[in-house]
Motif scaffolding. Structure first.
Motif, PDB file in Angstrom:
ATOM      1  N   ALA A  49      -8.002   0.566   0.534  1.00  0.00           N
ATOM      2  CA  ALA A  49      -7.651   1.650  -0.005  1.00  0.00           C
ATOM      3  C   ALA A  49      -7.699   3.021   1.041  1.00  0.00           C
ATOM      4  O   ALA A  49      -6.712   4.077   1.044  1.00  0.00           O
ATOM      5  N   ASP A  50      -8.892   2.959   1.921  1.00  0.00           N
ATOM      6  CA  ASP A  50      -8.978   4.034   2.865  1.00  0.00           C
ATOM      7  C   ASP A  50      -8.466   3.696   4.300  1.00  0.00           C
ATOM      8  O   ASP A  50      -8.546   4.337   5.135  1.00  0.00           O
ATOM      9  N   TRP A  51      -7.534   2.807   4.332  1.00  0.00           N
ATOM     10  CA  TRP A  51      -7.102   2.339   5.762  1.00  0.00           C
ATOM     11  C   TRP A  51      -5.523   3.088   6.000  1.00  0.00           C
ATOM     12  O   TRP A  51      -5.126   3.865   4.829  1.00  0.00           O
ATOM     13  N   THR A  52      -5.142   3.294   7.117  1.00  0.00           N
ATOM     14  CA  THR A  52      -3.892   4.018   7.209  1.00  0.00           C
ATOM     15  C   THR A  52      -2.769   3.112   6.606  1.00  0.00           C
ATOM     16  O   THR A  52      -2.625   2.200   6.185  1.00  0.00           O
ATOM     17  N   SER A  53      -1.767   3.909   6.424  1.00  0.00           N
ATOM     18  CA  SER A  53      -0.341   3.208   5.832  1.00  0.00           C
ATOM     19  C   SER A  53       0.031   2.252   6.473  1.00  0.00           C
ATOM     20  O   SER A  53       0.358   1.140   6.029  1.00  0.00           O
ATOM     21  N   ARG A  54      -0.172   2.208   7.845  1.00  0.00           N
ATOM     22  CA  ARG A  54       0.467   1.160   8.710  1.00  0.00           C
ATOM     23  C   ARG A  54      -0.561  -0.058   8.579  1.00  0.00           C
ATOM     24  O   ARG A  54      -0.062  -1.396   8.608  1.00  0.00           O
ATOM     25  N   GLY A  55      -1.919   0.340   8.716  1.00  0.00           N
ATOM     26  CA  GLY A  55      -2.946  -0.620   8.495  1.00  0.00           C
ATOM     27  C   GLY A  55      -2.874  -1.502   7.041  1.00  0.00           C
ATOM     28  O   GLY A  55      -2.958  -2.681   6.938  1.00  0.00           O
ATOM     29  N   LYS A  56      -2.430  -0.727   6.099  1.00  0.00           N
ATOM     30  CA  LYS A  56      -2.340  -1.381   4.746  1.00  0.00           C
ATOM     31  C   LYS A  56      -0.917  -2.393   4.620  1.00  0.00           C
ATOM     32  O   LYS A  56      -1.235  -3.168   4.085  1.00  0.00           O
ATOM     33  N   LEU A  57       0.033  -1.909   5.165  1.00  0.00           N
ATOM     34  CA  LEU A  57       1.236  -2.557   5.227  1.00  0.00           C
ATOM     35  C   LEU A  57       0.914  -4.028   6.080  1.00  0.00           C
ATOM     36  O   LEU A  57       1.286  -5.034   5.563  1.00  0.00           O
ATOM     37  N   LYS A  58       0.399  -3.946   7.364  1.00  0.00           N
ATOM     38  CA  LYS A  58       0.203  -4.775   8.319  1.00  0.00           C
ATOM     39  C   LYS A  58      -0.851  -5.884   7.518  1.00  0.00           C
ATOM     40  O   LYS A  58      -0.569  -7.257   7.514  1.00  0.00           O
ATOM     41  N   GLY A  59      -1.925  -5.486   6.707  1.00  0.00           N
ATOM     42  CA  GLY A  59      -2.885  -6.342   5.954  1.00  0.00           C
ATOM     43  C   GLY A  59      -2.272  -6.938   4.937  1.00  0.00           C
ATOM     44  O   GLY A  59      -2.564  -8.073   4.452  1.00  0.00           O
ATOM     45  N   ALA A  60      -1.234  -6.205   4.234  1.00  0.00           N
ATOM     46  CA  ALA A  60      -0.596  -6.650   2.958  1.00  0.00           C
ATOM     47  C   ALA A  60       0.179  -8.045   3.438  1.00  0.00           C
ATOM     48  O   ALA A  60       0.507  -9.082   2.579  1.00  0.00           O
ATOM     49  N   VAL A  61       0.801  -7.588   4.394  1.00  0.00           N
ATOM     50  CA  VAL A  61       1.996  -8.785   4.799  1.00  0.00           C
ATOM     51  C   VAL A  61       1.251  -9.936   5.285  1.00  0.00           C
ATOM     52  O   VAL A  61       1.826 -10.946   4.980  1.00  0.00           O
ATOM     53  N   ASN A  62      -0.076  -9.673   5.916  1.00  0.00           N
ATOM     54  CA  ASN A  62      -0.789 -10.926   6.321  1.00  0.00           C
ATOM     55  C   ASN A  62      -1.278 -11.861   5.343  1.00  0.00           C
ATOM     56  O   ASN A  62      -1.279 -13.097   4.988  1.00  0.00           O
ATOM     57  N   ASP A  63      -2.035 -11.097   4.573  1.00  0.00           N
ATOM     58  CA  ASP A  63      -2.420 -11.862   3.176  1.00  0.00           C
ATOM     59  C   ASP A  63      -1.331 -12.559   2.508  1.00  0.00           C
ATOM     60  O   ASP A  63      -1.429 -13.576   1.940  1.00  0.00           O
ATOM     61  N   PHE A  64      -0.104 -11.729   2.230  1.00  0.00           N
ATOM     62  CA  PHE A  64       1.020 -12.185   1.491  1.00  0.00           C
ATOM     63  C   PHE A  64       1.328 -13.650   2.144  1.00  0.00           C
ATOM     64  O   PHE A  64       1.498 -14.523   1.329  1.00  0.00           O
ATOM     65  N   ASN A  65       1.549 -13.696   3.299  1.00  0.00           N
ATOM     66  CA  ASN A  65       2.274 -14.870   3.945  1.00  0.00           C
ATOM     67  C   ASN A  65       1.113 -15.978   3.857  1.00  0.00           C
ATOM     68  O   ASN A  65       1.673 -16.986   3.658  1.00  0.00           O
ATOM     69  N   LYS A  66       0.020 -15.707   3.832  1.00  0.00           N
ATOM     70  CA  LYS A  66      -1.026 -16.893   3.815  1.00  0.00           C
ATOM     71  C   LYS A  66      -0.966 -17.494   2.522  1.00  0.00           C
ATOM     72  O   LYS A  66      -1.164 -18.529   2.214  1.00  0.00           O
ATOM     73  N   VAL A  67      -1.231 -16.432   1.569  1.00  0.00           N
ATOM     74  CA  VAL A  67      -1.235 -16.794   0.030  1.00  0.00           C
ATOM     75  C   VAL A  67       0.092 -17.401  -0.280  1.00  0.00           C
ATOM     76  O   VAL A  67       0.016 -18.389  -1.355  1.00  0.00           O
ATOM     77  N   ARG A  68       1.089 -16.851  -0.008  1.00  0.00           N
ATOM     78  CA  ARG A  68       2.285 -17.502  -0.419  1.00  0.00           C
ATOM     79  C   ARG A  68       2.357 -18.838   0.261  1.00  0.00           C
ATOM     80  O   ARG A  68       2.996 -19.674  -0.583  1.00  0.00           O
ATOM     81  N   GLU A  69       2.129 -19.274   1.373  1.00  0.00           N
ATOM     82  CA  GLU A  69       2.017 -20.712   1.793  1.00  0.00           C
ATOM     83  C   GLU A  69       1.131 -21.459   0.896  1.00  0.00           C
ATOM     84  O   GLU A  69       1.375 -22.551   0.592  1.00  0.00           O
ATOM     85  N   ALA A  70       0.006 -20.878   0.493  1.00  0.00           N
ATOM     86  CA  ALA A  70      -0.714 -21.750  -0.395  1.00  0.00           C
ATOM     87  C   ALA A  70      -0.100 -21.879  -1.764  1.00  0.00           C
ATOM     88  O   ALA A  70      -0.214 -23.101  -2.203  1.00  0.00           O
ATOM     89  N   LEU A  71       0.583 -21.189  -2.313  1.00  0.00           N
ATOM     90  CA  LEU A  71       1.129 -21.054  -3.392  1.00  0.00           C
ATOM     91  C   LEU A  71       2.322 -22.011  -3.572  1.00  0.00           C
ATOM     92  O   LEU A  71       2.660 -22.859  -4.303  1.00  0.00           O
ATOM     93  N   ASP A  72       3.178 -22.101  -2.395  1.00  0.00           N
ATOM     94  CA  ASP A  72       3.996 -22.990  -2.164  1.00  0.00           C
ATOM     95  C   ASP A  72       3.462 -24.596  -2.267  1.00  0.00           C
ATOM     96  O   ASP A  72       3.899 -25.412  -2.659  1.00  0.00           O
ATOM     97  N   PHE A  73       2.495 -24.668  -1.764  1.00  0.00           N
ATOM     98  CA  PHE A  73       1.822 -26.063  -1.477  1.00  0.00           C
ATOM     99  C   PHE A  73       1.528 -26.420  -2.668  1.00  0.00           C
ATOM    100  O   PHE A  73       1.449 -27.428  -3.176  1.00  0.00           O
ATOM    101  N   LEU A  74       0.712 -25.478  -3.465  1.00  0.00           N
ATOM    102  CA  LEU A  74       0.122 -25.905  -5.133  1.00  0.00           C
ATOM    103  C   LEU A  74       1.450 -26.069  -5.847  1.00  0.00           C
ATOM    104  O   LEU A  74       1.165 -27.145  -6.664  1.00  0.00           O
ATOM    105  N   ARG A  75       2.356 -25.456  -5.523  1.00  0.00           N
ATOM    106  CA  ARG A  75       3.641 -25.740  -6.469  1.00  0.00           C
ATOM    107  C   ARG A  75       4.285 -26.872  -6.232  1.00  0.00           C
ATOM    108  O   ARG A  75       4.437 -27.798  -6.996  1.00  0.00           O
ATOM    109  N   GLU A  76       4.281 -27.473  -4.870  1.00  0.00           N
ATOM    110  CA  GLU A  76       4.565 -28.703  -4.281  1.00  0.00           C
ATOM    111  C   GLU A  76       3.875 -29.938  -4.950  1.00  0.00           C
ATOM    112  O   GLU A  76       4.193 -30.838  -5.265  1.00  0.00           O
ATOM    113  N   LYS A  77       2.817 -29.824  -5.082  1.00  0.00           N
ATOM    114  CA  LYS A  77       1.724 -30.624  -5.560  1.00  0.00           C
ATOM    115  C   LYS A  77       1.414 -30.637  -6.853  1.00  0.00           C
ATOM    116  O   LYS A  77       0.574 -31.624  -7.295  1.00  0.00           O
ATOM    117  N   GLY A  78       1.897 -29.703  -7.736  1.00  0.00           N
ATOM    118  CA  GLY A  78       1.721 -29.653  -9.011  1.00  0.00           C
ATOM    119  C   GLY A  78       0.263 -29.379  -9.336  1.00  0.00           C
ATOM    120  O   GLY A  78      -0.333 -29.701 -10.415  1.00  0.00           O
TER     121      GLY A  78
END
Length: 534
Positions: free
Chosen positions: A313-342
């Motif tokens: 919440a107290d990060w800069t806009s650029r930092g928020k965006l960079k952190g959100a994209v990094n988390d999203f990419n990692k979690v999306r990969e995990a979600l794709d794996f969970l979906r693939e394995k049922g």
């Protein structure tokens, strides 16, 4: 510290072996064999650093002479297939100082053999290449109080229920042989290995070394590992020079497989413990989250994303965006794996881990089967090579008609003839099991060698999948209350420094907030509390 080379063999006359020759080889001395009237000598004395003979109290003093001892031992054996001596080759821990080698072997021989009545002749070999080892030669017969050789066995008559001898139809009495000593009992092999392990470890401890020998098999140690193949001195030297060998490549593939399987098992064990903790605390977690139904793993990961967003919440806009994209990419990969394995719930994740464990067990069985077959092929190819290389030498030997000339030729070509005859014996013993076609065996070995990297590739894939699940566990732990994180931690595993600090910080913050709240809104007096102002 594994120190696996502990070899026990019998010197047998039926294999054209000689106790005098064995003693000459390990001691580097010139000995004369009265049995075949030949001198025995092997020119490798530079690597022999110590020799010694240990006698039990009732042994004749003359047996302290190596030539006298082993000629006397052979003279007591009258049969063509007599067992002449027991031979040990033992690797000495190179962590010990060289001046301790002889003391160590002497102590071991006295405790395990000489105290039982055997004569022990030992020699220590050390080329200075990091492979110090001991040769030990033991007598096979016990000695009586006057120093005479005793029979190896005695006739014992069988008795019936009334204690009477049993007469056979031939008119003879039914009987059997019993050993006069138990030195040939198979259980001794394990006892002697254990004795060496204990003695060597005692010396390592006295030398202040942390290493310890463990001569138990992986199965005896309860380790689910595939044993590597013994390479021998020639192959070991080639590997040290940087020359790759078939055995060396096989061992590298086995070590890779063992490392991958151990990594997967550890991660699966940790995840299983974590899931067990979640199940035990499920009711408490649902109450904390205010839900009646267990949330799915994707829902928990979504909460993790929201939590991470709040932490920025107290990060800069650029930092928020960079952190959100990094988390999203990692979690999306995990979600794709969970979906693939049922995998969507704790229960389905548990079932998937069981599937992973079964797959690892199956791959291990395949690797073990392949490794055993490769060893069989390598043994066969070695004998085929010796047969082809020394066949002409044997033909020349067989064609010699004069006895003395034939014996002289055999002495000059002993190693070649022994290797050729060993190959012939091997072919006769295994002719029904496999064809001895070099081209077919070479092709099969190449195919089997190619299977091991494929199996290791499968294990790497499984390892990568389990690592994703380990990340999922770590992310879900972030949305658990601190006390639940502790409760669902892996059994037997200490929390990391980051986890420990996080839990402590969360706990202090919550306790401090509770105290602040109580100070701001003190509870009403009931009239029962004592008045502390006076």
């Amino acid at each position: 510290m594994p120190c696996p080379h502990f070899d026990i063999k019998i010197v047998q006359r039926s294999n054209r072996q000689s106790a005098v020759a064995s003693a000459a080889y390990q001691s580097g001395e010139r000995l004369f064999s009265e049995y075949d009237q030949k001198q025995k000598y092997y020119s490798h004395k530079s690597e022999i650093v110590h020799t010694e003979i240990l006698l039990p109290p009732h042994a004749p003093p003359d047996y302290a002479d190596r030539n006298t001892l082993w000629n006397a031992a052979e003279a007591a054996e009258k049969q063509w297939n007599s067992q002449l001596a027991r031979r040990f080759i033992i690797a000495i821990p190179r962590e010990l100082p060289p001046e301790q080698y002889a003391v160590l072997i002497r102590d071991y021989c006295r405790e395990q053999f000489v105290s039982k009545g055997m004569i022990a002749d030992f020699a220590i070999h050390d080329k200075g290449t990091g492979n110090p080892h001991a040769h030990i030669l033991l007598t096979m017969r016990a000695l009586d109080e006057s120093g005479r050789w005793l029979p190896k066995s005695r006739k014992v008559y069988d008795l019936d229920g009334n204690g009477e001898r049993i007469r056979l139809p031939s008119g003879r009495w039914k009987s059997h042989k019993e050993d006069t000593v138990d030195w040939n009992d198979q259980k001794n092999g394990k006892l002697w290995r254990q004795g060496w392990q204990d003695t060597a470890n005692r010396y390592l401890d006295a030398a202040g070394r942390p290493e310890r020998l463990d001569l138990r098999s992986y199965e005896e140690q309860g380790l689910d590992k595939i044993p590597t193949v013994h390479m021998g001195p020639a192959v070991s030297q080639m590997e040290r020079r940087g020359v790759e060998t078939n055995v060396g490549n096989l061992n590298r593939d086995i070590r890779t497989a063992n490392g991958l399987m151990q990594s997967i098992r550890q991660m699966v064990r940790g995840l299983k413990g974590w899931l067990s903790g979640l199940k035990e605390k499920q009711a408490a977690l649902l109450e904390v989250w205010g839900q009646a139904k267990e949330p799915t793993l994707p829902e928990l990961l979504s909460r993790y994303m929201d939590l991470r967003s709040g932490e920025r919440a107290d990060w800069t806009s650029r930092g928020k965006l960079k952190g959100a994209v990094n988390d999203f990419n990692k979690v999306r990969e995990a979600l794709d794996f969970l979906r693939e394995k049922g995998i969507s719930t704790v229960g389905s994740l548990d079932a998937y881990l069981d599937e992973v464990s079964g797959k690892v067990v199956s791959i291990r069985a395949d690797v073990r089967k392949t490794e055993r077959r490769i060893q069989i092929i390598d043994t066969a190819l070695s004998h085929i090579g010796n047969y082809d290389a020394h066949r002409e030498v044997y033909k020349e030997y067989a064609s010699i008609g004069w006895k003395k000339k034939k014996e002289k030729f055999a002495d000059a070509h002993r190693e070649e003839l022994d290797a050729y005859l060993a190959a012939v014996r091997y072919f006769k013993a295994h002719e029904k099991e496999q064809p001895f076609d070099r081209k077919k065996l070479d092709a099969e070995r190449r195919a089997l060698s190619g299977e091991l990297p494929v199996r290791n590739g499968e294990l790497k894939t499984v390892q990568a999948d389990v690592k994703i699940l380990r990340d999922v566990r770590n992310w879900i732990n972030h949305v658990l209350p601190p006390e639940q994180r502790r409760a669902t931690a892996e059994p037997g595993r200490k929390p990391s420094v980051r986890e420990d600090l996080s839990w402590k910080a969360d706990g202090v913050t919550r306790q401090e907030k509770q105290r602040q709240k109580e100070r701001q809104n003190p509870p009403p007096r009931t009239g029962k509390e004592p008045d502390m102002e006076h």
